[in-house]
Enzyme design. Structure first.
Site, PDB file in Angstrom:
ATOM      1  N   LYS A  19      -6.169   3.383   8.825  1.00  0.00           N
ATOM      2  CA  LYS A  19      -5.306   4.401   8.228  1.00  0.00           C
ATOM      3  C   LYS A  19      -5.918   5.794   8.349  1.00  0.00           C
ATOM      4  CE  LYS A  19      -3.221   1.083   5.035  1.00  0.00           C
ATOM      5  NZ  LYS A  19      -3.045   0.647   3.648  1.00  0.00           N
ATOM      6  N   SER A  23       0.804  -1.227   0.000  1.00  0.00           N
ATOM      7  CA  SER A  23       0.000   0.000   0.000  1.00  0.00           C
ATOM      8  C   SER A  23       0.836   1.276   0.000  1.00  0.00           C
ATOM      9  CB  SER A  23      -0.936   0.004   1.222  1.00  0.00           C
ATOM     10  OG  SER A  23      -0.203  -0.055   2.425  1.00  0.00           O
TER      11      SER A  23
END
Length: 803
Positions: free
Chosen positions: A722, A679
């Site tokens: 996140k 990611s």
């Protein structure tokens, strides 16, 4: 053929007899106590001293009617009547002939009926009758020999009888014990039929007598053996008492306990075998202690003991709401799970696995489930377990062998249906001592754990009623076969608002009570609590927050003792005195843009974190250097980012020879912490482009997403974690893959109010939003080069790959 003439009806008093009857030519005395029976005797004595004696079907019936009497009885002559104390009479009667009951003509004050006497006729001594008489003598002799209840006088008198009717009646009256058998013989009016019926009864009774004799012999033998064993044990106990030997006394105590414990057959056999071995061992043998310990383990297990479930959904919701703030979806899933259990009444459901960062309350949730259901709670930590024997136990051939922690936990719970928590199931590992994760496969499989065999116990134990629940921080290290048996429930990180409420509602009262202070003696305002959360914690859970609150409470306790105050309100000033200077500063939104530095987002075992990605370019030979303890997947993302940048560099005026003359260094700070995953691809690409072009990157922007060689931004996992990390870091904008738009439903609204989430599909969109100014556009040097240029925006692929 001439028909038999029926005898005339005779009206005669009736005496209903209970449990006995009189045959013709038989003399019998009995006691009479019922009023109707006494009145019938008096009537008979006033007339011709004859009375009809007939048995009643139910001996408990005090007022028998016509339907309660048999149809065949005996007309008898009353020989003697003797009055006894207590309004009862003793009567001596002699039976004369059979008679059939035709009708009851009077019921008060005594029974009177019309009966038809049976004509007595001498039986013809045919061959059939002679054979039946001989067979009757033989069957009677066999019966007398097998039953041992017939007196010698009766045997001699019956042997001397030759008349068929008298032989049958005498045997029936003196030998047969069941009223139904005697009534059967009385009702047989034909002599031949009477003898045949009697022979059949004698054969049956002879067979039963033989069986009874065999049973009595076995019982007698067993009793003699038990008496002998008891006598010998008592002698041994007396000798051992004199010698001071306590081990054999323990054996007897265990035998008594074994007799009262509902163990299964295999366990009982093994326990008895071990106790017998100990009984034969010499005093002081080391094996005695080993065997006695094994039997004690068997008897200490909760065989058949269970606690009653209280599957009240409203009560369960109250318990979960009382102990935990937030976690709405987790609570809903638990209530659904309990509702299914209440409907099924069967614990063979899915094995729940709560997955989330440390400190979010996974273990306390399981404790709340146990309290809501009303079961005992057992916890087994699997962190660092690498020995299969921890699960299955050690075999008894090893010195110091003990059962596994499964059996030990069941023993500690004291019931067969506790809530059993396997904590930190993702922290197991394996070595030469076996794989504990593989051993758990049987334990967590409802089709196998009904007969779980511990290596030490070596007998089946039912684990199907146990409610197994597991917790983990990450699913990556759980073997697929074990993960397939688990139903995953994600426990997310807490937002600052949730931490605020948890701290004020739960943690502060808990610490005040733990430190011996009175309720409400220490208060923390919302502003101060928010300052503690923002300035002293960076975590997904609330463990650090709880330690800080405990520190505040201790400081407040010292202040109360020094000043004599009974209540302390922690203000911002006191917060600074108690905890010192702020450890984490939330940077302002207007941050200075930097070249080659990008805010990435990642998910770790402790929740979401911000991850800085730095890129530097220097003179060299075209090498790519990656530092920061990056994993293989993350290194591959860096190479993919570099390939995409090299493919498009001429568009920004960077010549292809540039990469042959310069080295590129990508670094992710906190080098001691391992990092991996795809990611960070867009963050590395943005950092590379910024370093190449010299255009700064907006530091209030964070980004996450996997990159492909064609510039597509692929979806990632853990978007909620996140975004919470970006929220805690004070960032304003987050760039996320477009395919993660569906995950916004899980994000708290207060977080979305402070964050601008922009979804992107292509890398050029990320660059346009993250860089402080547009990228330069270089003119191609020749038509040939221009024709080879790759456009920035690639057509979207029809395939979607999720992470």
């Amino acid at each position: 053929m001439a028909t038999k003439r029926k005898t005339a009806l005779t009206r005669i008093p009736v005496l209903a007899m209970r449990g006995m009857m009189v045959f013709p030519h038989m003399v019998l005395h009995f006691d009479v106590g019922r009023a109707k029976s006494i009145a019938a005797l008096e009537k008979a004595m006033l007339d011709d001293q004859r009375i009809f004696l007939v048995a009643q079907k139910d001996t408990e019936n005090e007022e028998p009617a016509a339907s309660d009497l048999y149809k065949v009885g005996t007309i008898a002559q009353v020989k003697q009547v003797l009055n006894l104390p207590g309004d009862s009479i003793r009567v001596l009667v002699e039976g004369e002939r059979r008679a059939t009951l035709e009708a009851i003509v009077q019921e008060e004050p005594f029974l009177e009926a019309d009966v038809r006497p049976v004509r007595a006729s001498a039986a013809r001594q045919t061959d059939d009758i002679k054979a039946l008489v001989r067979a009757t003598h033989e069957f009677f002799a066999d019966y007398a020999k097998s039953s041992m209840r017939t007196s010698q006088e009766t045997l001699r008198s019956v042997t001397a009888l030759t008349k068929p009717d008298l032989l049958a009646d005498t045997i029936a009256a003196n030998v047969l014990t069941q009223l139904e058998d005697r009534q059967t013989i009385l009702e047989k009016l034909d002599v031949k039929e009477r003898l045949e019926a009697l022979c059949a009864i004698l054969v049956r009774e002879t067979r039963l007598s033989e069986l009874e004799k065999n049973v009595q012999a076995r019982v007698k033998q067993q009793i003699e053996k038990n008496q002998k064993d008891y006598y010998l044990r008592e002698q041994i106990k007396a000798i051992q008492t004199e010698l001071g030997d306590k081990e054999q006394n323990d054996v007897e105590e265990l035998r008594e306990k074994l007799a009262k414990t509902p163990v299964n057959d295999e366990a009982r056999q093994k326990a008895e075998r071990e106790l017998d071995r100990v009984s034969r061992m010499a005093a002081g043998t080391p094996e005695i202690g080993v065997s006695l310990t094994y039997v004690e383990w068997i008897l200490d297990l909760p065989w058949g003991k269970t606690t009653e479930d209280h599957l009240d959904l409203k009560r369960a919701a109250r318990v979960l709401g009382r102990d935990h703030y937030g976690l709405t979806k987790v609570k809903e899933r638990i209530i659904e799970y309990l509702a299914v259990l209440r409907i099924k009444q069967d614990m063979r459901g899915p094995i729940l696995c709560f997955v989330g960062p440390p400190g979010v309350g996974k273990t306390s949730i399981v404790r709340a489930i146990a309290e809501a259901v009303g079961r005992k709670f057992v916890q087994m930590s699997l962190g660092g377990v690498r020995d299969e024997a921890e699960i299955r136990g050690h075999r008894r051939t090893y010195v110091g062998a003990i059962p596994g922690r499964i059996i030990e936990g069941i023993k500690r719970a004291g019931t067969m249906n506790p809530v059993f928590l396997f904590d930190e199931i993702d922290k197991m590992s394996s070595d030469y001592r076996g794989d504990p994760a593989s051993a758990l496969l049987e334990v967590l499989d409802a089709e196998q754990n009904h007969a779980f065999r511990d290596h030490y116990m070596e007998l089946p134990f039912d684990l199907s009623h146990v409610m197994f629940i597991t917790t983990a921080n990450s699913l990556d290290t759980i073997p697929p076969a074990l993960l397939d048996r688990l139903e995953i429930i994600e426990v997310p990180s807490y937002t600052d608002v949730e931490k605020m409420e948890i701290g004020r509602r739960h943690l502060l009262p808990k610490q005040v009570k733990a430190h011996g202070l009175s309720e409400g003696s220490v208060t923390i305002s919302k502003k101060t609590m928010d300052e503690i959360i923002e300035g002293y914690t960076r975590e997904a859970g609330v463990r650090t927050l709880e330690r800080l609150i405990a520190r505040v409470v201790r400081k407040a306790a010292v202040e109360m003792l020094n000043t004599g105050e009974k209540c302390v309100n922690v203000t911002s000033q006191k917060r600074k005195e108690y905890l010192g200077t702020v450890q984490y500063l939330r940077e302002p939104t207007e941050q200075k843009s930097l070249v080659g530095v990008v805010n990435g987002l990642a998910v770790t075992d402790v929740g979401g974190v911000t991850l800085a990605v730095e890129c530097a370019i220097m003179q060299g030979t075209g090498a790519l250097q990656l530092t920061g303890k990056l994993g293989d997947v993350m290194q591959e993302s860096a190479r993919a980012a570099l390939s995409w940048v090299r493919e498009h560099c001429d568009t920004w005026g960077v010549p292809a020879e540039f990469f042959k003359q310069h080295d590129i260094h990508i670094h992710v700070p906190e080098g001691a912490v391992p990092k991996d995953g795809p990611s960070a691809g867009v963050a590395m690409t943005t950092a590379l482009v910024s370093a190449l072009t010299g255009i700064p990157v907006r530091q209030e922007v964070a980004m996450t997403g996997e990159i492909t060689l064609r510039g597509r931004v692929l979806p990632i996992g853990g978007l909620k974690e996140k975004l919470l990390a970006a929220y805690r870091a004070g960032l304003k904008t987050v760039l996320a893959p477009a395919e993660n738009r569906k995950d916004l439903e899980e994000i708290p609204q207060n977080v979305l109010n402070k964050l601008q989430v922009i979804f992107v599909e292509q890398t050029d969109e990320v660059l346009r939003l993250a860089l402080t100014r547009p990228l330069p556009e270089a003119k191609p040097e020749s038509p040939e080069i221009a024709g080879l240029a790759v456009p920035l925006i690639q057509p979207a692929s029809t395939s979607v790959r999720g992470v």
